[in-house]
Design a protein around this motif. Sequence first.
Motif, mmCIF file in Angstrom:
data_model
loop_
_atom_site.group_PDB
_atom_site.id
_atom_site.type_symbol
_atom_site.label_atom_id
_atom_site.label_comp_id
_atom_site.label_asym_id
_atom_site.label_seq_id
_atom_site.Cartn_x
_atom_site.Cartn_y
_atom_site.Cartn_z
ATOM 1 N N GLY A 47 0.975 -1.254 0.196
ATOM 2 C CA GLY A 47 -0.492 0.104 0.110
ATOM 3 C C GLY A 47 0.965 1.139 0.077
ATOM 4 N N VAL A 50 2.622 1.304 -3.582
ATOM 5 C CA VAL A 50 1.958 1.583 -4.234
ATOM 6 C C VAL A 50 1.533 3.117 -4.781
ATOM 7 N N GLU A 51 1.349 4.394 -3.784
ATOM 8 C CA GLU A 51 1.459 5.891 -3.881
ATOM 9 C C GLU A 51 3.123 6.378 -3.842
ATOM 10 N N HIS A 52 3.729 5.717 -3.847
ATOM 11 C CA HIS A 52 5.079 5.862 -3.141
ATOM 12 C C HIS A 52 5.068 7.056 -4.261
ATOM 13 N N ARG A 53 6.492 8.250 -3.599
ATOM 14 C CA ARG A 53 6.470 9.149 -4.321
ATOM 15 C C ARG A 53 7.781 9.118 -6.247
ATOM 16 N N SER A 55 8.915 6.704 -9.211
ATOM 17 C CA SER A 55 8.624 5.094 -9.709
ATOM 18 C C SER A 55 9.803 3.901 -9.720
ATOM 19 N N ARG A 58 8.197 1.920 -6.762
ATOM 20 C CA ARG A 58 6.538 1.163 -7.353
ATOM 21 C C ARG A 58 7.099 0.707 -8.403
ATOM 22 N N HIS A 113 8.627 8.995 3.482
ATOM 23 C CA HIS A 113 7.482 10.477 3.662
ATOM 24 C C HIS A 113 7.348 10.463 5.352
#
Length: 149
Positions: A47, A50-53, A55, A58, A113
């Motif tokens: 989770g 998938v939202e990581h800043r 690429s 990801r 983050h």
Amino acid sequence: MDTIWLTGAEWLAVLRIGLGLWWLESWRHKDRKAWFERGTGIAWAAGIAVEHRWSAVRSGFEAAVAPRPRVMAYVVVYAELALGLGLITGFLTPVALAGGLLLNALYFTLMIHDVAEQGQNSMMALMSVVALFGMSWQTWSLDSALGLL
């Protein structure tokens, strides 16, 4: 080198053992049933990935971890146990320190983050570097007792 109470080598051993206790606590507090049977740990990381800043994080997670969540759960959980035991006992210490540094770098990157995770992982990584370059296995270790390093 002047030190208080212990020698410099003994203080480095204290640092190594303390880092090992930190890894062992990380292993101890994990709900292994949830990690292994329900896949909660890897699902949580997925989770975040998938939202990581970045690429690269990801795509790296999708390539390396996502296809084998059960295996990766075992790898993470038992790597933390192995690191803790290796550092506490001082067995194959340079390998454990390098492995811990790598795992902290991966955790730090995934959780870029999260300020609390950044602090924990950067401090554990710093301890690994100091213990590695200070050759903390010279005192109070199986490596030293067995003449391994």
